[in-house]
Every structure is written in C-alpha cells, then in structure tokens.
Write an enzyme that holds these catalytic residues in place. Structure first.
Site, mmCIF file in Angstrom:
data_model
loop_
_atom_site.group_PDB
_atom_site.id
_atom_site.type_symbol
_atom_site.label_atom_id
_atom_site.label_comp_id
_atom_site.label_asym_id
_atom_site.label_seq_id
_atom_site.Cartn_x
_atom_site.Cartn_y
_atom_site.Cartn_z
ATOM 1 N N PRO A 296 0.796 -1.235 0.000
ATOM 2 C CA PRO A 296 0.000 0.000 0.000
ATOM 3 C C PRO A 296 0.829 1.287 0.000
ATOM 4 O O PRO A 296 1.889 1.350 0.627
ATOM 5 C CB PRO A 296 -0.817 -0.108 1.296
ATOM 6 C CG PRO A 296 -0.079 -1.093 2.132
ATOM 7 C CD PRO A 296 0.561 -2.053 1.184
ATOM 8 N N ASN A 297 0.312 2.249 -0.706
ATOM 9 C CA ASN A 297 0.867 3.611 -0.797
ATOM 10 C C ASN A 297 2.134 3.709 -1.645
ATOM 11 O O ASN A 297 2.618 4.811 -1.903
ATOM 12 C CB ASN A 297 1.135 4.211 0.606
ATOM 13 C CG ASN A 297 -0.135 4.338 1.403
ATOM 14 O OD1 ASN A 297 -1.112 4.896 0.910
ATOM 15 N ND2 ASN A 297 -0.161 3.805 2.602
ATOM 16 N N ARG B 281 5.591 11.196 -2.463
ATOM 17 C CA ARG B 281 5.173 10.775 -1.123
ATOM 18 C C ARG B 281 6.367 10.959 -0.174
ATOM 19 O O ARG B 281 7.404 10.324 -0.370
ATOM 20 C CB ARG B 281 4.803 9.292 -1.155
ATOM 21 C CG ARG B 281 4.550 8.700 0.198
ATOM 22 C CD ARG B 281 4.498 7.171 0.169
ATOM 23 N NE ARG B 281 4.242 6.689 1.515
ATOM 24 C CZ ARG B 281 4.446 5.436 1.904
ATOM 25 N NH1 ARG B 281 4.905 4.536 1.054
ATOM 26 N NH2 ARG B 281 4.209 5.082 3.141
ATOM 27 N N TYR C 67 11.366 8.807 1.111
ATOM 28 C CA TYR C 67 11.284 7.833 0.017
ATOM 29 C C TYR C 67 11.889 8.307 -1.297
ATOM 30 O O TYR C 67 11.945 7.549 -2.262
ATOM 31 C CB TYR C 67 9.820 7.417 -0.200
ATOM 32 C CG TYR C 67 9.211 6.762 1.017
ATOM 33 C CD1 TYR C 67 9.711 5.540 1.476
ATOM 34 C CD2 TYR C 67 8.177 7.364 1.720
ATOM 35 C CE1 TYR C 67 9.176 4.933 2.613
ATOM 36 C CE2 TYR C 67 7.633 6.757 2.848
ATOM 37 C CZ TYR C 67 8.133 5.550 3.291
ATOM 38 O OH TYR C 67 7.604 4.947 4.409
ATOM 39 N N ASN D 221 7.747 -5.758 -1.170
ATOM 40 C CA ASN D 221 7.781 -4.645 -0.225
ATOM 41 C C ASN D 221 6.358 -4.557 0.323
ATOM 42 O O ASN D 221 5.475 -3.976 -0.316
ATOM 43 C CB ASN D 221 8.178 -3.334 -0.904
ATOM 44 C CG ASN D 221 8.264 -2.190 0.105
ATOM 45 O OD1 ASN D 221 7.790 -2.317 1.233
ATOM 46 N ND2 ASN D 221 8.847 -1.079 -0.308
ATOM 47 N N ALA E 34 3.312 -0.835 4.740
ATOM 48 C CA ALA E 34 2.806 -0.816 6.129
ATOM 49 C C ALA E 34 2.382 -2.198 6.618
ATOM 50 O O ALA E 34 2.426 -2.472 7.822
ATOM 51 C CB ALA E 34 1.647 0.166 6.234
ATOM 52 N N GLU F 92 12.423 -9.581 1.182
ATOM 53 C CA GLU F 92 11.658 -8.411 1.664
ATOM 54 C C GLU F 92 12.489 -7.160 1.366
ATOM 55 O O GLU F 92 13.673 -7.113 1.689
ATOM 56 C CB GLU F 92 11.454 -8.598 3.173
ATOM 57 C CG GLU F 92 10.832 -7.433 3.895
ATOM 58 C CD GLU F 92 10.858 -7.655 5.420
ATOM 59 O OE1 GLU F 92 11.325 -8.740 5.884
ATOM 60 O OE2 GLU F 92 10.432 -6.745 6.134
ATOM 61 N N HIS G 79 12.665 -2.832 1.585
ATOM 62 C CA HIS G 79 12.153 -1.537 2.042
ATOM 63 C C HIS G 79 13.054 -0.447 1.492
ATOM 64 O O HIS G 79 14.283 -0.570 1.567
ATOM 65 C CB HIS G 79 12.124 -1.451 3.571
ATOM 66 C CG HIS G 79 11.247 -2.488 4.174
ATOM 67 N ND1 HIS G 79 9.880 -2.395 4.140
ATOM 68 C CD2 HIS G 79 11.546 -3.666 4.765
ATOM 69 C CE1 HIS G 79 9.369 -3.476 4.705
ATOM 70 N NE2 HIS G 79 10.357 -4.259 5.080
ATOM 71 N N ARG H 50 13.971 4.177 11.898
ATOM 72 C CA ARG H 50 12.785 5.047 11.939
ATOM 73 C C ARG H 50 11.999 4.834 13.240
ATOM 74 O O ARG H 50 12.572 4.424 14.232
ATOM 75 C CB ARG H 50 11.946 4.779 10.677
ATOM 76 C CG ARG H 50 12.725 5.112 9.398
ATOM 77 C CD ARG H 50 11.887 4.908 8.162
ATOM 78 N NE ARG H 50 10.742 5.827 8.158
ATOM 79 C CZ ARG H 50 9.692 5.674 7.344
ATOM 80 N NH1 ARG H 50 9.659 4.680 6.477
ATOM 81 N NH2 ARG H 50 8.696 6.542 7.396
HETATM 82 C C1 DQA Z 1 8.390 0.949 3.550
HETATM 83 C C2 DQA Z 1 8.561 1.177 5.061
HETATM 84 C C3 DQA Z 1 7.247 0.980 5.789
HETATM 85 O O1 DQA Z 1 7.432 1.212 7.181
HETATM 86 C C4 DQA Z 1 6.204 1.952 5.280
HETATM 87 O O2 DQA Z 1 4.962 1.709 5.895
HETATM 88 C C5 DQA Z 1 6.091 1.970 3.793
HETATM 89 C C6 DQA Z 1 7.291 1.814 2.979
HETATM 90 C C7 DQA Z 1 9.683 1.262 2.767
HETATM 91 O O3 DQA Z 1 9.752 0.850 1.619
HETATM 92 O O4 DQA Z 1 10.586 1.905 3.290
HETATM 93 O O5 DQA Z 1 5.021 2.210 3.250
HETATM 94 O O6 DQA Z 1 8.089 -0.424 3.346
#
Ligand code: DQA
Length: 174
Positions: free
Chosen positions: A19-20, A27, A32, A83, A86, A107, A109, A116
C-alpha cells in the site's frame, strides 16, 4: 561421446508492492525520494531482461489482494520480491501466505526501517523470508533481484507452469 545440451527453465519472479507505494515520487520525498514506482518497475524489467528472469510486477493497497497473489504464486513463480509497506508491521496474513507457499522471498524496504519509528522496527514477514534489504532506496529492488537470481540459479530450479525455457550455454559430454 555425445554432446548434450541442457535446457534450464527460465526463472520467474513475482514482484509485489504494498500500500501507498503507488504514490512514490511525491510521497514524503525526504524519506522515500523522488523516484516513481513506474521508474522502479522499469529498472527492474531492464535487469530482469539482462539476467533472463521473467518478471511479473504488481501493486496493491489491499491486504487480501496481496495474500491472494502470494497464494497464486505457488507453482507459477520461482521467487518473490515483496515490499509489504505498512503491512510489514501489521500483517500476520501476509506472513502466513509467504510461509504457506514455500517460495523463496526477499523483503525490500526503500527506507531503513530500523532507523525510523519504533513501530517500523518489527517485521512480521522477516521470519519467513530469505532476507531483508532495507535502506538502499530503489536500488534495494535491484539488489533483491540479483540476490534471488543467485540463490535460485545456484540451487537449480524446476520448471513452473507458464515458464519459458532458456537454453543453457553449458554442453556436457559423457
Ligand atoms: C516501507 C517502510 C514501511 O514502514 C512503510 O509503511 C512503507 C514503505 C519502505 O519501503 O521503506 O510504506 O516499506
């Protein structure tokens, strides 16, 4: 002595963005960066062609959809790059799906989740993945693809349905 050419299955990798991540580019740029998801996907596709890995790339804002895609990966993909965004920190369902399909997964990120907020430091999926790449920005996806490619190539992979075949350069005589 008869030369025999071995045919190896083309590796197939499923890339899932949570998501997002569709908002990348505008964003929270300080966290990011400014690279868009389309740009990340294009660089992944380019590397996929170089490594002769067939990629399927998808993004979803819905937990259940990600779970379904992971379930459907069984028998169709040799590896997964995910990825979970959240859902990393909340989803036992995504973890259980990854564990159930028993497909090597990495995985990714973009940000370093360990630097963080406290709530981002725990990942539900890490316990069932090959490893985690965190903090390298968009390059993290490329590192994951190279790592997965090395891993899958070194252990040899069986063909999966829908997989193309690529001819190995190797010719053995016996
Ligand atoms: C994320 C890190 C997560 O904590 C966050 O909720 C994201 C992006 C990253 O790619 O750094 O949406 O997965």
């Amino acid at each position: 002595m008869i030369g025999r050419q071995f045919v190896r299955p083309m590796l197939r990798v499923l890339v899932l963005h949570g998501p997002n991540l569709n908002l990348l580019g505008n964003r929270e740029e300080s966290v990011y960066g400014t690279t868009t998801l389309a740009e990340i996907d294009a660089s992944l596709s380019k590397l996929g062609s170089e490594l002769e890995v067939e990629l399927e790339i998808r993004q979803s804002n819905h937990e259940g959809e990600l779970v379904t895609w992971i379930q459907e990966a069984r028998g169709n993909y040799h590896g997964i790059i995910i990825n979970p965004a959240a859902y990393t920190h909340t989803s036992i369902a995504v973890r259980d799906a990854l564990s159930a399909v028993e497909i090597p997964a990495i995985e990714v990120h973009l940000s370093n989740i360990h630097r963080r907020e406290e709530f981002r430091r725990h990942s539900y999926v890490s316990g069932v993945t090959l490893g985690q790449i965190s903090g390298f920005g968009p390059m993290g996806y490329l590192l994951a693809l190279r790592g997965l490619h090395e891993h899958l190539s070194s252990r040899g992979s069986k063909p999966v349905s829908g997989a193309g075949l690529s001819h190995g350069a190797e010719t053995r005589s016996h």
